[in-house]
Design an enzyme around this catalytic site. Structure first.
Site, PDB file in Angstrom:
ATOM      1  N   LYS A  24       3.747 -14.617  34.560  1.00  0.00           N
ATOM      2  CA  LYS A  24       4.959 -14.795  34.027  1.00  0.00           C
ATOM      3  C   LYS A  24       5.838 -16.059  34.617  1.00  0.00           C
ATOM      4  CE  LYS A  24       5.708 -10.130  32.704  1.00  0.00           C
ATOM      5  NZ  LYS A  24       6.692  -8.937  32.524  1.00  0.00           N
ATOM      6  N   GLU A  56      14.676 -11.272  39.653  1.00  0.00           N
ATOM      7  CA  GLU A  56      15.608 -11.783  38.539  1.00  0.00           C
ATOM      8  C   GLU A  56      16.949 -11.140  38.393  1.00  0.00           C
ATOM      9  OE1 GLU A  56      13.044 -12.300  34.656  1.00  0.00           O
ATOM     10  OE2 GLU A  56      14.241 -10.621  34.391  1.00  0.00           O
ATOM     11  N   ARG A  82      -0.381 -12.267  21.631  1.00  0.00           N
ATOM     12  CA  ARG A  82      -1.181 -11.428  20.854  1.00  0.00           C
ATOM     13  C   ARG A  82      -0.351 -10.894  19.676  1.00  0.00           C
ATOM     14  NH1 ARG A  82       1.882  -7.117  22.638  1.00  0.00           N
ATOM     15  NH2 ARG A  82       2.140  -6.992  24.814  1.00  0.00           N
TER      16      ARG A  82
END
Lengths: 145, 491
Positions: free
Chosen positions: B115, B200, B292
């Site tokens: 990430k 975050e 995906r």
């Protein structure tokens, strides 16, 4: 038919509905509602009626100890609230624990769950170890009385 | 390409099988010991045993899967979602073995799987990101505290290698920071073998908006609009819709072009999703890339009238994209509900048992992607998602009404599940108005209706119990020779 529900007995012969192939039909109005029934666990059954699911418990035929069990489990016993695998046991036999203190960490499918102590006390018995698979409601740990 | 192996189970294996068969390809299934009677195995053209029960022993067993490909002349692998779908090492091993991995190339999977890396790449491509702090190994607790205060509480502690909410913690104030860091690091290192975390900014009532992207091996990249997946519980999506009530055609264009630009910058091919948070002012922030096919891909298929699995296979064969941006106009509205074997009455604990009743509804504008069928055994070993119910219509309200009807005509019994809960969410006034955000389920009380069974239901229960009795009686009779004589002895 006499149904012995945990909430009390009921005679289905007195109910103005009859069962016909996946539906119940009102004997007076002819209205039909789709219905399905399945066994859930123990004495419990699920009834799907016209889009809603209900659970019904039959009275157990054995001696009544449900009340005693419940009181005991609240106070003294830590049970698994889901089927799964024990990841860690955070306390040992004889250890003093506080209310809410993390005792056991378990995992099922994608979820991890920490089981806390129901009250302050001393650990009497630990019945599981990391890696052990347990069923829903299995006793994992007991505190001293 | 003639034979394709589906390295997955459950509803996605079933769904991929259907498209492969429609395309005239041979669909090969894999199964663990507990899955030998599963639906995906029954429907496939060929099926191979992996052995084992845990994911690690079975659907994550790379050696075994590659060996099966070699032994049975399998030319391509569709990984579905989860399991090996975002495993760059596996994709690389496929490549080396001359097997087509149906997905992006391994380098892209690797770069986006981390990430922190993904975020850096997005910043470089000019994509807005949520304010955050990425620590190094040398970062001290004091530095964490300082950076957290700079971002402003509440903040999120997230796993660098994470997904599905594991290793994620919301921290309300400075005094909780150290404990949350430690807990998140532990959880992350256990779940992903990588304990790195980052901080975050926590957005108050954001919507989760994701853009479906699709690239081919010739440098073409298009987007297929957005999906809103704000109805989540513990960061697990529960209800999704496309389009989003909060996205205007202009915002769709802006987000779509941003996603395409970023996808081109990283050389993206095949299906992918860029996840964003959209705040109340209309500002969007990049979250992560999923390299995906997503669980919720069917709602995009409905509003864009495409088969994303078919497109994945064509692109993996080296063909150009089967659709161009100009052709891709959304039509109507689609909703998806995820049916989970989880008990809403008991903290959504996973439930196990036999699905003794399972009758998916049929009707206008409905699709049900099931991984199970009546009689299936639901075990503790895998994800508790049983099926996805998809409803589509001319507009949001038509789709919603169809979904409510479908949920009310879908008997599922034998274990507890979240279907009544799904119906209650769809009937919630705020949901009807489209006022969705990622804290919807935390902030609203979801009432699943009456619990007292009507007497008519008891008539059905009585019938059910009577039906069971003779079966039980026969079973006991067979145990003693006198009873085996049956009615003759009684006479």
């Amino acid at each position: 038919m006499k149904l012995n529900l945990s909430s009390g007995p009921i005679d289905t012969g007195d109910i103005p509905w009859e069962y016909i192939q996946g539906n119940v039909r009102n004997k007076n109005t002819g209205r039909q509602l789709p219905v399905r029934v399945a066994h859930l666990d123990g004495n419990r059954y699920q009834i799907w009626l016209s889009g809603q699911i209900y659970e019904v418990e039959l009275a157990s035929s054995g001696p009544k100890r449900a009340g005693a069990d419940a009181a005991q489990s609240n106070e003294r016993v830590v049970k698994s609230s889901m089927p799964g695998t024990i990841l860690a046991v955070k306390v040992k036999k004889g250890e003093e624990v506080e209310a809410g203190q993390a005792l056991i960490i378990m995992e099922s499918m994608k979820m991890e769950l920490t089981l806390g102590s129901p009250r302050a006390g001393k650990v009497a018995r630990v019945l599981v170890h990391p890696g052990k698979m347990v069923e829903l409601g299995a006793t994992l740990l007991e505190l001293e009385v | 390409m003639k034979k394709v192996l589906i390295a997955n189970r459950g509803e996605i294996a079933v769904r991929v099988t259907r498209t492969l068969q429609q395309m005239g390809l041979t669909a090969c299934a894999l199964y663990s010991e507990v899955d030998q009677d599963a639906l995906h195995v029954q429907l496939a053209d060929e099926a191979y045993a992996l052995g084992g029960t845990t994911s690690l022993e079975s659907y994550l067993n790379q050696d075994k899967i590659l060996q099966i490909c070699q032994d049975h002349q399998i030319e391509a692998i569709h990984p579905g979602y989860g399991f090996l779908s975002e495993n760059a090492a596996f994709a690389r091993r496929c490549q080396q073995a001359g097997i087509t991995f149906i997905g992006p190339n391994p380098d892209v999977i690797e770069a986006m799987g981390d990430k922190l890396n993904a975020k850096d790449a997005m910043v470089k491509a000019g994509v807005p990101v949520v304010p955050s702090f990425h620590p190094t190994r040398e970062t001290s607790l004091e530095q964490y505290a300082e950076e957290a205060q700079k971002i402003g509480f509440p903040i999120l502690v997230k796993a660098a290698a994470g997904g599905g909410g594991k290793g994620m913690r919301k921290v309300e104030n400075l005094s909780d920071l150290n404990a949350s860091l430690e807990a998140a690091q532990n959880e992350a290192s256990k779940a992903f073998g990588d304990g790195r975390v980052f901080l975050e900014k926590y957005l108050a009532q954001p919507r989760h908006i994701e853009i479906q992207i699709f690239g081919d091996q010739h440098g073409n990249v298009v987007h297929l609009g957005e999906r809103e997946c704000s109805i989540q519980r513990r960061y697990q999506k529960v209800i999704e819709e496309a389009p989003s009530p909060a996205v205007s055609p202009e915002l769709r264009k802006e987000m779509g072009e941003t996603a395409c630009k970023a996808a081109r910058a990283i050389g993206y091919s095949n299906a992918g999703t860029m996840e964003f948070l959209l705040d109340e002012s209309g500002q969007f922030y990049f979250l992560e890339v999923n390299t995906r096919l997503q669980v919720e891909h069917p709602i995009t298929e409905c509003v864009y009238d495409v088969d994303l699995v078919r497109a994945q296979i064509l692109v993996a064969q080296g063909q150009p994209l089967p659709f161009q941006q100009a052709d891709l106009q959304p039509r109507g509205w689609a909703l998806e509900c995820r049916l989970y074997a989880e008990d809403p009455g008991n903290h959504f604990m996973p439930c196990t048992g036999t699905l003794s009743v399972y009758e998916p509804p049929v009707g206008p504008g409905l699709r049900c992607d099931s991984g199970v069928q009546q009689g299936s055994l639901i075990s503790v070993h895998y994800d508790p998602m049983l099926a996805k119910l998809i409803a589509f219509g001319h507009d949001r309200e038509e789709a919603r009404q169809r979904m409510v009807w479908a949920l009310a005509h879908f008997p599922v019994l034998g274990l507890r599940h979240n279907l009544p809960y799904l119906k209650a969410v769809l009937e919630h006034p705020e949901f009807i108005e489209g006022k969705t955000h990622t804290h919807f389920l935390q902030q609203h009380t979801i009432d699943t209706g009456p619990v007292q069974v009507p007497k008519s239901g008891l008539v059905a229960l009585a019938h059910f119990l009577q039906q069971q009795k003779p079966a039980q009686a026969t079973a006991t009779q067979a145990t003693t020779p006198f009873q085996e004589l049956g009615p003759w002895r009684l006479q």
